[in-house]
Design an enzyme around this catalytic site. Structure first.
Site, PDB file in Angstrom:
ATOM      1  N   GLU A  75       0.807  -1.223   0.000  1.00  0.00           N
ATOM      2  CA  GLU A  75       0.000   0.000   0.000  1.00  0.00           C
ATOM      3  C   GLU A  75       0.838   1.270   0.000  1.00  0.00           C
ATOM      4  O   GLU A  75       0.309   2.368   0.069  1.00  0.00           O
ATOM      5  CB  GLU A  75      -0.951  -0.010   1.215  1.00  0.00           C
ATOM      6  CG  GLU A  75      -1.977  -1.136   1.134  1.00  0.00           C
ATOM      7  CD  GLU A  75      -3.022  -1.122   2.246  1.00  0.00           C
ATOM      8  OE1 GLU A  75      -2.908  -0.292   3.171  1.00  0.00           O
ATOM      9  OE2 GLU A  75      -3.942  -1.949   2.178  1.00  0.00           O
ATOM     10  N   ARG A 127       2.105   1.776   4.639  1.00  0.00           N
ATOM     11  CA  ARG A 127       1.596   2.783   3.715  1.00  0.00           C
ATOM     12  C   ARG A 127       2.646   3.812   3.322  1.00  0.00           C
ATOM     13  O   ARG A 127       2.318   4.835   2.741  1.00  0.00           O
ATOM     14  CB  ARG A 127       0.337   3.447   4.283  1.00  0.00           C
ATOM     15  CG  ARG A 127      -0.760   2.427   4.471  1.00  0.00           C
ATOM     16  CD  ARG A 127      -2.123   2.970   4.750  1.00  0.00           C
ATOM     17  NE  ARG A 127      -2.973   1.844   5.038  1.00  0.00           N
ATOM     18  CZ  ARG A 127      -3.106   1.286   6.236  1.00  0.00           C
ATOM     19  NH1 ARG A 127      -2.479   1.806   7.270  1.00  0.00           N
ATOM     20  NH2 ARG A 127      -3.861   0.224   6.414  1.00  0.00           N
ATOM     21  N   THR A 247      -7.457   4.561  17.206  1.00  0.00           N
ATOM     22  CA  THR A 247      -6.090   4.506  16.703  1.00  0.00           C
ATOM     23  C   THR A 247      -5.908   5.401  15.488  1.00  0.00           C
ATOM     24  O   THR A 247      -6.761   5.461  14.605  1.00  0.00           O
ATOM     25  CB  THR A 247      -5.719   3.062  16.333  1.00  0.00           C
ATOM     26  OG1 THR A 247      -6.777   2.499  15.563  1.00  0.00           O
ATOM     27  CG2 THR A 247      -5.512   2.241  17.584  1.00  0.00           C
ATOM     28  N   ASP A 312     -17.312   1.001  12.656  1.00  0.00           N
ATOM     29  CA  ASP A 312     -15.912   0.997  12.234  1.00  0.00           C
ATOM     30  C   ASP A 312     -15.609   2.264  11.433  1.00  0.00           C
ATOM     31  O   ASP A 312     -14.785   2.267  10.522  1.00  0.00           O
ATOM     32  CB  ASP A 312     -15.566  -0.271  11.429  1.00  0.00           C
ATOM     33  CG  ASP A 312     -14.059  -0.448  11.251  1.00  0.00           C
ATOM     34  OD1 ASP A 312     -13.300   0.150  12.040  1.00  0.00           O
ATOM     35  OD2 ASP A 312     -13.653  -1.170  10.326  1.00  0.00           O
TER      36      ASP A 312
HETATM   37 CA    CA Z   1     -11.094  -0.273  12.160  1.00  0.00          CA
END
Ligand code: CA
Length: 682
Positions: A75, A127, A247, A312
């Site tokens: 990524e 990333r 996070t 989420d």
């Molecule tokens: Ca998540």
């Protein structure tokens, strides 16, 4: 001798990766280099290079490529400085190449313990990476921040960024950002239960400078700051026991003008709010953008995109800083297209909402109230045990994929997914892992599977952030398109789920060029120039969260090994022939009872589905297509850790022998159930 050593560096005689804040701030004066994550601090991912443009792009060809020796997701976008290209791949394997020829200059393997693969919700990806004053800075899955000597790849310093009791299941997948001598890194792990934070370190020494926690901790231990004391008023119960989540697993953006850092904060731990904060509340700073002072990490403002989130929803998606004329006034804005389906334009001086426009159907909220800046939720948003169908799903209407802003067209380019997902709370949290407090039982998953993909739509969107509307789109047959890069050549460059790299006209989305690349480049591309040649570089490595859990529509996607691909006008390099898909071995007969299989399915959902897909469809490895050898050694693998080196760590800490056998029976049953369909796909 001394005078030679202390002589100022000549232009063109710099050491490798000799980059500092002044040089990045003046990046437009040397557009041939790509020196920071989004090229410039405002992370517009727009290149002023126009050597490759709408009139000559048809002669673009492969200049060189490098095998990355992995079938896991890649990524990262590379960095290119003064003729050297720095890249990082699965397990944080980091390599420096001659940017013109692809010759490997050095390679560094941080030897991440493979058991960390189990903690990574969304593949063992990275990333990106950063460079600073002769150093290449990487952040590893197991929590280390490492500065490498850009000359030879040897570590200069290394610090462990994970702290806290008990040792929580943190991982790092985000790119470290460097500015004015500081390097910033967050972490991931909210699916498994952690407390999020971002830390600033001294880029020269690795010394810790400041840390900002994104959610409050145990009040009896005192709050780290007034901001966290304020945030704690929006939580109830004993949220700190499961960490709370929040996070900052990807985007952290530096604003040199305002001397602020914008932190994108992630979802809650656990997902379902009644288990996390039984009395409700906004649960700050979940799913928020938080601005802190760059020098000290002190809180300045926040804007919460999804109060009390339980979908989420994350605000960790890429942010773009720009100065836009809105309503006749020049505004310093921050733009983001997060998972929750609204495109946000904020005033970044104070965090005030300028606009929030849905770019997919948002059934969790009808709209965002411009007076309060808050979403107006639908009744389904506060779901209980009865499953509800909501859009966007947990994968988000837009996820990690880099987005770009072209100041010439005034448009923002990003990948969009329109999809519904069933959400339901489990009856109780007791006995469940943190990630499974969500009603993750197989019945719910079956319900989702029956519905989900039929309504899936995916496209590349060109979005006008001032007018708040889509200007053009390129539809794709399925989810999985990559990050975008925009250039002054009038181009938008994006990897597609058709295993190609495609280039569109920035003004109207007309396809100008496309090349098969044998995998799906989910990452963002970069561009750089050496002499007269402009290059476009992109990693093509299918994987990541999408491949892990939403694999249902990718079953026929046979990809090649991940590769770094570099293109230029007239490039003549050729990839080797693509791999042939071997037909799967027929599954063994199932001898287990219906009850045993159901039990195995519950255990699979709680322990395995995160990486091996809903209902064992696809995922990182499709377990309906195990080889006879894997069937024979199933217990050695699941309990004995026989495939630990590939990232499949032992589950002996959570599963008993009879549990593993039940899961095996479930997988055999699933393989038989789907066998006819699977064989046809090959
Ligand atoms: Ca998540």
């Amino acid at each position: 001798m001394l005078s030679l050593l202390t002589a100022p560096a000549q232009a063109g005689a710099r050491g490798p990766a000799d980059v500092d804040g002044a040089r990045i701030r003046a990046a437009d004066r040397e557009p041939g280099n790509w020196m920071a994550v989004g090229r410039t601090y405002d992370e517009q991912r727009f290149s002023p290079l126009a050597g490759i443009n709408t009139s000559n792009v048809k002669s673009l060809g492969l200049a060189w490529y490098a095998d990355l020796n992995t079938f896991r997701g890649v990524e990262a976008a590379p960095i290119e400085v003064d003729g050297v290209l720095y890249n990082t791949s699965a397990w944080n394997l980091t390599t420096a190449y001659d940017a013109r020829t692809g010759k490997v200059l050095w390679s560094y393997d941080p030897k991440v313990p493979p058991e960390f693969g189990r903690k990574a919700c969304c593949d063992i990806v990275s990333r990106g990476l950063s460079v600073w004053k002769g150093k290449v800075i990487i952040a590893t899955l197991d929590g280390r921040l490492i500065a490498l000597d850009a000359r030879d790849g040897r570590p200069v310093w290394s610090v462990n960024t994970f702290e806290g009791e008990p040792p929580w299941p943190y991982t790092i997948t985000g790119a470290p950002r460097v500015f004015d001598g500081k390097v910033l890194i967050g972490n991931g792990g909210a699916e498994l239960g952690v407390r999020g934070y971002v830390t600033a370190y001294d880029a020269q020494t690795g010394g810790k400078l400041w840390r900002f926690y994104t959610v409050p901790g145990d009040p009896s231990k005192g709050f780290e700051s007034k901001a966290l004391e304020m945030a704690a008023k929006t939580w109830t119960g004993e949220w700190w026991k499961a960490g709370g989540g929040g996070t900052a697993w990807d985007t952290i953006t530096y604003d040199p003008k305002l001397k602020l850092i914008y932190i994108g904060v992630g979802n809650g731990s656990p997902w379902v709010q009644k288990f996390r904060s039984p009395g409700g509340g906004d649960n700050l700073f979940l799913a928020s953008i938080v601005a802190v002072k760059a020098d000290t990490g002190e809180y300045v403002w926040h804007y919460q995109e999804t109060p009390g989130e339980q979908f989420d929803s994350t605000s960790t998606q890429p942010m773009i800083l720009a100065d836009l004329k809105i309503g006749g006034r020049l505004r310093h804005v921050l733009m983001q297209a997060p998972k929750n389906g609204f495109f946000y334009v904020l005033d970044r001086t104070d965090g005030k909402l300028i606009s929030a426009t849905p770019f997919v159907p948002t059934t969790w909220a009808s709209h965002v109230d411009m007076k309060t800046g808050r979403p107006v939720e639908t009744p389904d948003a506060r779901y209980g045990e009865t499953p509800v169908l909501l859009s966007p799903g947990a994968g988000g209407a837009h996820n990690f994929n880099p987005i770009s802003y072209d100041p010439q067209t005034g448009l923002v380019y990003f990948s969009v997914v329109q999809g519904f997902m069933t959400f339901a709370a489990a009856p109780s949290w007791e006995g469940r892992g943190l990630g499974t407090a969500f009603g993750g039982h197989e019945d719910l998953r079956k319900q989702q599977a029956a519905f989900g993909d039929a309504h899936l739509k995916a496209w590349l969107s060109a979005w006008d952030p001032v007018k708040g509307r889509e200007v053009w789109r390129v539809p794709y047959p399925r989810d999985g398109s990559g990050g975008t890069l925009a250039t002054a050549g009038g181009l938008v460059i994006q990897g597609t789920p058709n295993k190609t790299l495609a280039i569109y006209r920035a003004a109207d989305g007309r396809k100008l060029w496309e090349a098969g690349v044998q995998s799906v480049p989910i990452a963002g591309a970069i561009t750089y120039r050496l002499g007269r040649d402009q290059f476009i570089a992109v990693n093509a490595g299918w994987g990541g969260g999408l491949a892990h859990v939403q694999a249902n529509s990718f079953r026929d996607l046979h990809v090649a090994m991940a590769r770094l691909l570099v293109f230029k006008l007239g490039g003549k390099a050729r990839l080797p022939p693509p791999p042939k898909a071997l037909p799967p071995a027929p599954p063994p007969f199932s001898r287990a009872s219906e009850g045993e299989i159901k039990h195995g399915g519950e255990l699979f959902a709680a322990n395995c589905a995160l990486c091996h897909g809903t209902m064992a469809r696809g995922g990182i490895k499709d377990l309906r297509q195990m080889s006879p050898d894997t069937h024979q050694h199933f217990l050695d693998i699941v309990l004995g850790g026989a495939r630990q080196a590939q990232g499949m760590a032992s589950f002996a800490d959570t599963l008993k022998k009879e549990d593993a056998e039940a899961i095996h029976n479930y997988l055999i049953a699933r393989a038989n159930e789907d066998w006819g369909e699977e064989a046809r796909l090959h």
